[in-house]
Enzyme design. Structure first.
Site, short mmCIF file in Angstrom:
data_model
loop_
_atom_site.label_atom_id
_atom_site.label_comp_id
_atom_site.label_asym_id
_atom_site.label_seq_id
_atom_site.Cartn_x
_atom_site.Cartn_y
_atom_site.Cartn_z
N HIS A 1 12.16 -7.33 32.30
CA HIS A 1 12.92 -7.96 31.21
C HIS A 1 13.78 -6.93 30.48
O HIS A 1 13.25 -5.93 29.98
CB HIS A 1 11.94 -8.62 30.23
CG HIS A 1 12.60 -9.40 29.15
ND1 HIS A 1 12.32 -9.21 27.82
CD2 HIS A 1 13.53 -10.38 29.20
CE1 HIS A 1 13.04 -10.04 27.09
NE2 HIS A 1 13.78 -10.77 27.90
N HIS B 1 21.82 -7.51 23.97
CA HIS B 1 21.12 -8.76 23.64
C HIS B 1 21.60 -9.39 22.34
O HIS B 1 21.88 -10.59 22.28
CB HIS B 1 19.61 -8.50 23.56
CG HIS B 1 18.82 -9.73 23.25
ND1 HIS B 1 18.58 -10.16 21.95
CD2 HIS B 1 18.23 -10.64 24.04
CE1 HIS B 1 17.87 -11.27 21.98
NE2 HIS B 1 17.64 -11.60 23.24
#
Ligand code: G3P
Ligand code: MG
Length: 249
Positions: free
Chosen positions: A12, A54
């Site tokens: 991730h 992100h």
């Protein structure tokens, strides 16, 4: 299109437990651990350069501040994206999509490109990302999995590059998820594994496509989800999950 073979564990944001998330160091960290696939988040700078990042704001993961969508790449490339995580990562940069894909290709990794548009940029983020990625990605490698929480981005991805598989991200359960998934011809359903219920899982399994769960850092939770039929999990510590899964079997 080559067949999509998804491993049980996907790193991730690279392998974000070990290196600053979404940096080249985090991608290398996953590869060094023998992880087969990484997930990274793609968004655009003000001047439309696709970068791996992100948040909508620069503050948490860099030594800068402000909003990504209001900052040109020239300023973004000056930022340090490693020091916040640890002194040994000083000098790490926010990668461009091109930089990240070149490392991913060099290291022989598979990738899940998550389209993470700033609000209002759902279409152009998908279009620019796919324009770059399709030019760089080798024809003979299995294609990236393109995912998003944004249905608009996924529709654009389908228009631009129908052949690349799409993953529909679902954070909170939505009753009409199946209609949406069919509309964008979702190849995977990517759900929040920490709030998933068994009943919901049974519904997703009925769609007969792989279900992937994020973000799973507890080996017991990973084992439970896999026993429910989840095909793979995204993890910040993918080696821990992989090693635990091997022991369970
Ligand atoms: O794609 C799985 C996961 O990355 C989705 O959530 O917020 O970590 O991008 P987020
Ligand atoms: Mg993500």
């Amino acid at each position: 299109m080559s067949k999509l073979i998804i491993p049980k564990v996907i790193g991730h944001r690279g392998a974000r437990a070990y290196a600053p998330e979404n940096t080249l160091a985090a991608i290398h960290a996953a590869a060094d651990l023998g992880i087969e696939w990484v997930e990274i988040d793609v968004k655009l700078t003000k001047d439309c350069v696709p970068i791996i990042f992100h948040d909508e704001e620069l503050g948490r993961c860099t030594n800068g501040s402000g909003i990504v969508a209001e900052t040109d790449f020239k300023a973004i490339e000056e930022l340090d994206a490693g020091l916040w995580f640890g002194d040994s990562f000083m000098g790490e940069k926010i990668p461009t999509l091109e930089d990240a894909l070149n490392v991913i290709i060099d290291r022989g990794l598979g990738v899940n490109l998550e389209i993470k548009p700033c609000p209002g940029r759902e279409v152009e983020t998908a279009e620019v990302m796919l324009d770059f990625a399709t030019r760089i990605w080798p024809d003979d490698a299995p294609p990236p999995l393109v995912s998003s929480f944004s249905h608009v981005s996924l529709e654009s991805a389908m228009d631009v590059m129908a052949e690349w598989p799409r993953g529909m991200l679902i954070d909170e359960y939505i009753p009409h998820w199946r209609e949406l998934a069919e509309h964008i011809d979702a190849h995977t359903i990517n759900i929040n594994g920490n709030t998933l219920t068994r009943d919901q899982m049974d519904e997703y399994l009925d769609y007969a496509k792989p279900v992937l769960a994020y973000t799973i850092n507890d080996p017991k939770k990973a084992q439970e989800l896999l026993s429910w039929g989840v095909a793979g999990v995204f993890s910040d510590c993918p080696d821990v999950i992989r090693d635990a899964i091997e022991q369970f079997h």
